[in-house]
Scaffold this active site. Structure first.
Site, PDB file in Angstrom:
ATOM      1  N   CYS A 165       0.838  -1.198   0.000  1.00 12.72           N
ATOM      2  CA  CYS A 165       0.000   0.000   0.000  1.00 12.72           C
ATOM      3  C   CYS A 165       0.879   1.255   0.000  1.00 12.72           C
ATOM      4  CB  CYS A 165      -0.977  -0.046   1.169  1.00 12.72           C
ATOM      5  SG  CYS A 165      -2.351   1.132   1.013  1.00 12.72           S
ATOM      6  N   HIS A 181      -3.609  -5.018   0.735  1.00 16.36           N
ATOM      7  CA  HIS A 181      -3.004  -5.504   1.978  1.00 16.36           C
ATOM      8  C   HIS A 181      -3.068  -7.042   2.012  1.00 16.36           C
ATOM      9  CE1 HIS A 181      -2.419  -1.717   4.256  1.00 16.36           C
ATOM     10  NE2 HIS A 181      -3.393  -1.280   3.466  1.00 16.36           N
ATOM     11  N   GLU A 204      -1.695  -8.898   4.193  1.00 14.57           N
ATOM     12  CA  GLU A 204      -1.583  -9.382   5.569  1.00 14.57           C
ATOM     13  C   GLU A 204      -2.917  -9.596   6.262  1.00 14.57           C
ATOM     14  OE1 GLU A 204      -0.959  -4.833   5.951  1.00 14.57           O
ATOM     15  OE2 GLU A 204      -0.898  -6.400   4.426  1.00 14.57           O
ATOM     16  N   SER A 226      -0.262 -14.359  37.309  1.00 11.79           N
ATOM     17  CA  SER A 226      -1.655 -13.901  37.333  1.00 11.79           C
ATOM     18  C   SER A 226      -2.634 -15.042  37.146  1.00 11.79           C
ATOM     19  CB  SER A 226      -1.874 -12.877  36.208  1.00 11.79           C
ATOM     20  OG  SER A 226      -1.788 -13.508  34.942  1.00 11.79           O
ATOM     21  N   GLY A 250      -3.021 -16.233  34.085  1.00 16.85           N
ATOM     22  CA  GLY A 250      -3.275 -16.191  32.659  1.00 16.85           C
ATOM     23  C   GLY A 250      -2.231 -16.970  31.889  1.00 16.85           C
ATOM     24  N   SER A 282       1.868 -17.695  32.993  1.00 18.90           N
ATOM     25  CA  SER A 282       2.020 -19.124  33.277  1.00 18.90           C
ATOM     26  C   SER A 282       3.093 -19.754  32.396  1.00 18.90           C
ATOM     27  CB  SER A 282       0.683 -19.849  33.075  1.00 18.90           C
ATOM     28  OG  SER A 282      -0.310 -19.341  33.955  1.00 18.90           O
TER      29      SER A 282
END
Length: 525
Positions: free
Chosen positions: A89, A181, A183, A235, A237, A241
């Site tokens: 782009c 684009h 992606e 936490s 999460g 972890s």
């Protein structure tokens, strides 16, 4: 944008001009086994590029306009480095202009779905078409300017209705430009085009794997930490972890994890975290039951930003106090990811247009005299999940849907109380159980329940009720930047509503949120 460790892998360089989807370029390359980093255009000068040593360079899109005075350009060395270059782009447009072509404003713009027609063969489209195939391809356009004169040495590969130079190529120098684009998911075979560019045109072998990363990360952690002690904020999460398990593999008993249980996690999750890390992995774990502190601090607080600030501040205070009790820690480990780092630095290096700041990027308070260990700093979320599987974490843990840092506090609009959290935990658990029973959990990016500050009249048995409304939310997304609601069958929603109303005291009405992002957000607060 980052201070990554020196990688022994082949590397691609993505030069960022401010596109909102630059991260997706990196994710597509990583998915094809190619290591890459994103760096802002004004940092990617000749010295940087030589030191980085890319085998391919990609120029991102941008909200800027090429004809506008002062709009950003690539360093001239990009086109002198002797490596393949792909401009996307805005990247295509500056490639054309900097190499002698011309870009103009005022022509027909293209936004959204478009179709390109191939006019010449190119390695960019290798193995995508057979001789009998219709030589057209669906793509996603988002541009207002147009290349009106090609640079010398280029030929037209494809055109679209409003982009006569939709794809251009100089096959001799291995320079390519796409006005669309590749992606984004809206270009269905864009990932194949990017893979063709880095593998077939740039000759990269695709040596980026989680098994290799695991081995390198363990070595890097050991070199950084030495015989020092590390403390890790756990936490519950996925990110923290995986970081904890990786650290434990590297340094064993030198690691201590601190799990601050806010009382705002999903049903049963606190017990799962303790069992997994203390019992299964035998990782030294300090479990702090801090629910009373958080509920007391949230008493009477209904503003979502005040909730977030209190929870974040209290978490840090409690963690710091526990870290002092452990004593002698030299390093603090965090589950910082690559998107956290990218989003905390604007594409032009200024502070004015930063996408968002992250609490775990940018260092520590001076009073915490520890150094940072961030073993996941190079990874995207999907790569962290893959690393978790490589490390042997249970799939039910690694594949969990995203969960906000403030926990259920921002899924309870209005005041947060222990009673309301309990109602939400039970309702949310039923909802997720039904999703799993229906075989939908892995097909949905994120699903959760929200307890609304609304009560409605109902009839249960022969009695009138006046209880809470519960909203169900489920979305699909690739990156959280945009999302659409998941199209459940009504029969599924009916089963969820029936179970929740029958099994959770305090709820008498269930609704389903069908708002996309934008205009809404994924979470309610």
């Amino acid at each position: 944008m980052t201070d990554m460790h020196d990688s022994h892998h082949e590397k691609a360089l993505i030069i960022d001009f401010g596109s909102q989807v630059t991260q997706l370029i990196a994710r597509r390359l990583r998915e094809s086994g190619v290591y890459c980093e994103i760096h802002p255009y004004n940092k990617a000068d000749a010295g940087f590029i030589k030191a980085y040593g890319p085998k391919a360079i990609i120029l991102s899109g941008s909200p800027s306009s090429v004809p506008k005075a002062g709009s950003p350009r690539a360093d001239a060395f990009v086109f002198e480095a002797g490596v393949p270059v792909l401009g996307i782009c805005y990247g295509q447009q500056i490639m054309m202009e900097q190499l002698g072509g011309k870009v103009e404003s005022g022509h027909h713009a293209e936004f959204g779905r478009a179709h390109i027609s191939l006019k010449a063969q190119s390695r960019l489209f290798k193995d995508m078409f057979g001789p009998e195939d219709n030589q057209t391809e669906e793509v996603w356009m988002s541009h207002g300017d147009r290349v009106t004169k090609m640079a010398d040495g280029f030929e037209i590969i494809a055109v679209s209705e409003n982009a006569p130079l939709a794809v251009v190529a100089d096959e001799t120098r291995n320079f390519y430009g796409t006005q669309f684009h590749p992606e984004v998911v809206h270009t269905p075979r864009g990932a194949q085009m990017l893979k063709n560019f880095v593998h077939d045109i740039a000759g990269m072998t695709g040596d980026w794997t989680m098994a290799a990363f695991r081995e390198e990360a363990v070595k890097a952690i050991r070199e950084q930490v030495g015989d020092g002690k590390v403390i890790c904020g756990l936490s519950g999460g996925v990110d923290s972890s995986v970081a904890a398990v990786l650290l434990h593999e590297a340094i064993g008993e030198q690691l201590t994890c601190v799990f601050v249980d806010t009382g705002l996690m999903r049903h049963g999750e606190a017990d799962e975290v303790v069992t997994l890390f203390k019992d299964h992995y035998n990782i030294p774990l300090v479990h702090v039951d801090a629910g009373d502190i958080f509920f007391k601090g949230l008493d009477g607080v209904s503003d979502p930003e005040k909730k977030r600030k209190f929870i974040g501040g209290a978490f840090i205070d409690i963690f710091e106090a526990e870290a002092k009790k452990v004593g002698g820690a030299d390093f603090l480990a965090q589950g910082t990811l690559y998107p956290d780092v990218i989003e905390s630095v604007s594409f032009d290096g200024s502070n004015a247009v930063t996408i968002k700041s992250h609490h775990n990027v940018g260092g520590l308070p001076a009073r915490m005299k520890m150094k940072l260990v961030e073993p996941l700093r190079e990874l995207f979320k999907d790569e962290v999940r893959e690393l978790g599987r490589e490390l042997g974490l249970p799939e039910a843990f690694v594949g969990r849907h995203p969960f906000p840092g403030p926990g259920l506090a921002i899924r309870i609009p209005g005041e947060v109380t222990r009673e309301r959290v309990k109602v939400l935990q039970l309702a949310d658990a039923i909802y997720l159980d039904e999703i799993r029973k229906a075989g939908l959990y892995d097909k949905i990016w994120q699903a959760f329940a929200v307890l609304l500050p609304v009560q409605t009249v109902g009839v249960m048995g022969d009695e009138r009720t006046y209880d809470n409304v519960l909203a169900l939310r489920a979305v699909n997304s690739t990156d959280g930047m945009t999302a659409d609601y998941y199209p459940y069958d009504h029969s599924f929603l009916g089963r969820c509503a029936t179970r929740i109303i029958n099994e959770v005291r305090g709820v008498n009405r269930v609704v389903y949120d069908i708002t996309s992002k934008p205009p809404g957000t994924i979470e309610w607060e």
